[in-house]
Design an enzyme around this catalytic site. Structure first.
Site, PDB file in Angstrom:
ATOM      1  N   HIS A 108      36.515  39.894  38.750  1.00  0.00           N
ATOM      2  CA  HIS A 108      35.476  40.323  37.767  1.00  0.00           C
ATOM      3  C   HIS A 108      34.772  41.686  37.779  1.00  0.00           C
ATOM      4  CE1 HIS A 108      32.112  38.960  39.918  1.00  0.00           C
ATOM      5  NE2 HIS A 108      32.578  37.932  40.095  1.00  0.00           N
ATOM      6  N   ASP A 230      39.895  29.972  41.849  1.00  0.00           N
ATOM      7  CA  ASP A 230      38.584  29.644  42.041  1.00  0.00           C
ATOM      8  C   ASP A 230      38.587  29.130  43.657  1.00  0.00           C
ATOM      9  OD1 ASP A 230      36.144  27.252  42.738  1.00  0.00           O
ATOM     10  OD2 ASP A 230      35.452  28.801  41.115  1.00  0.00           O
ATOM     11  N   LYS A 315      32.245  37.591  54.590  1.00  0.00           N
ATOM     12  CA  LYS A 315      33.747  37.062  53.660  1.00  0.00           C
ATOM     13  C   LYS A 315      34.686  36.694  54.873  1.00  0.00           C
ATOM     14  CE  LYS A 315      32.196  37.925  50.049  1.00  0.00           C
ATOM     15  NZ  LYS A 315      31.464  36.650  49.227  1.00  0.00           N
TER      16      LYS A 315
END
Length: 484
Positions: A108, A230, A315
């Site tokens: 996004h 997700d 991450k």
């Protein structure tokens, strides 16, 4: 930016693009509740057709505006909060090859802080703004400073990032699409993913002069079933707290100490320091004005370099190679990708939603352009499951390797994307052609050593599929470990 341009941009956003700071023609929140079903084709057709007819091409905030505020070198130090930037110029396929299919997964666009991050930011702000007398003039801006950011939703700049992506993809791959062969678009259920998908389709439509109007066909809701877009479906997966806290205690104490000298009695912690630094990207992208926090931390050596590496560590040890159950969270998507590339049913027993993937309506296998909207953590898991961005050694939580290729600002910036191209290339074989694959992340061709890629980054489709043994074996037992 002059007042006339600002008004024009705001008017166009009001008419078309969806963000947390503008109302769309049709409320995105109302449409998402109506469309929260297996397939959203019918209601999104109406929404997107209306937006496509009604919205002029958007000429909103661009990278050039940011260049006038904060240099790109500093924006790259914003880690996962960096705005989109291309890390290479797109290279056309080599002579004798043509793209026949492209699969894109995109994060996004730029957003406000999440609700949790907002709480942590406010905690730090309350501490430093409780001080009545600062000892350094660089904190004088706090005397009139007000925090005024929303939560979770796209900001105006982030809405435009996806719009521009839609335009770019149409111009790059226009020969693959037609009114009978439109892009197939999916999104995770989060509002910022839905809005990004709709903004992308609006950009694609605008670039085609509204001749081609793709729709958001499927929204996947992790609350009602498996979701390959997700990354929150592995309960036993660990977190990156140990490594990020170790780095925070290495780089932040001197910065925190300086802030506490400048603001006597604030009692800031190293975590507060990190959250205050994050205001630089969040406010700059939300307001399109340089945040005073950028100016403050530019004057403190190491602040942004340390901030960047903390994002890299987060991450890597959250859903990347440093987390034992990180890569398995990307296996489902990789198996969906293999299905599309080979035009064969999905073979997966991890987080694919078989209600969706077993249907040719909600998971077609005959399209030439697919795009999915997801999140940074999930994309990191997908990269790791595929074997991209592998490092020679685990990231060190106290000593950054300046030669590392694991840089999340280059891997998953806001609106960051991976494109997997399927190509038909002329060959000396009896068939005369060979099916090849190449992968680009932010337009940078990836060196696919794991499938024997040539100097152009191409490997055969068969070799690529064979190389994905971890995904094809459903994570080799790691998925079951998620629930122990």
């Amino acid at each position: 930016m002059n007042a006339e341009m600002s008004t024009t941009n705001n008017d166009e956003l009001q008419e078309g693009l969806l963000s947390g700071t503008r109302k769309a023609l049709l409320s995105p929140r109302r449409s998402s509740r109506v469309c929260r079903v297996v397939a959203v084709a019918l209601c999104s057709v109406a929404l997107l057709a209306y937006l496509a007819r009604s919205s002029p091409p958007f000429s909103g905030p661009t990278e050039q505006i940011l260049d006038s505020l904060v240099p790109e070198t500093q924006r790259r130090s914003w880690a996962q909060y960096a705005p989109y930037y291309s890390t290479a110029e797109y290279e056309l396929p080599p002579a004798g090859c043509e793209v026949t299919q492209v699969n894109i997964i995109q994060r996004h666009g730029a957003r406000f802080p999440t609700a949790g991050a907002s709480e942590r930011i406010l905690t730090a702000l309350n501490k430093i703004q409780s001080v009545t007398a600062f000892t350094s003039s660089r904190l004088d801006f706090l005397k009139t400073y007000k925090y005024n950011l929303g939560t979770d939703d796209l900001v105006q700049y982030g809405a435009n990032e996806s719009f521009e992506s839609g335009k770019e993809i149409f111009l790059r791959y226009s020969e693959l699409v037609s009114s009978e062969m439109l892009p197939f678009v999916r999104a995770d259920i989060s509002q910022r993913d839905i809005d990004s998908a709709l903004n992308w389709t609006a950009g694609f439509s605008a670039a085609s002069q509204h001749m081609l109007n793709p729709v958001l066909s499927v929204v996947i809701d992790v609350a009602t079933g498996n979701d390959t877009l997700d990354g929150s479906q592995c309960p036993a997966a660990g977190r990156a707290d140990k490594e990020t806290n170790e780095w925070l205690s290495t780089y932040a104490p001197l910065i925190t100490a300086q802030l506490n000298v400048d603001a006597p009695g604030a009692g800031l912690t190293d975590k507060d320091t990190y959250n205050l630094i994050s205001l630089c990207p969040f406010e700059t992208l939300a307001t399109l004005q340089k945040s005073p926090w950028c100016t403050l931390f530019e004057g403190i050596p190491g602040a942004f370099d340390g901030f960047e590496y903390l994002g890299d560590l987060d991450k890597y040890y959250k859903t990347g190679y440093g987390q034992r159950l990180g890569p398995v969270q990307g296996v489902g998507y990789v198996n969906e990708l293999i299905a599309r590339l080979t035009e064969s049913p999905v073979q997966d027993h991890t987080q694919t939603n078989h209600t969706l993937d077993d249907s040719r309506i909600t998971f077609p296998l005959n399209r030439t352009l697919y795009i999915d909207f997801s999140h940074d953590n999930q994309m990191i898991a997908i990269f790791s499951a595929m074997g991209l961005f592998r490092q020679p050694r685990p990231l060190n939580p106290t000593e950054p390797d300046p030669a590392r290729t694991w840089s999340v600002s280059a891997m998953v910036p806001f609106a960051g994307r991976m494109a997997v191209e399927k190509l038909s290339c002329s060959s000396s074989s009896a068939a005369g052609t060979e099916v090849m694959v190449r992968i680009l992340v932010q337009d940078q061709i990836q060196l696919l050593d794991f499938c024997g890629a040539d100097e152009d980054g191409l490997c055969t489709l068969d070799a690529f599929v064979r190389s994905q043994v971890y995904a094809r074996n459903n994570g080799e037992g790691d998925w079951e470990e998620c629930f122990k």
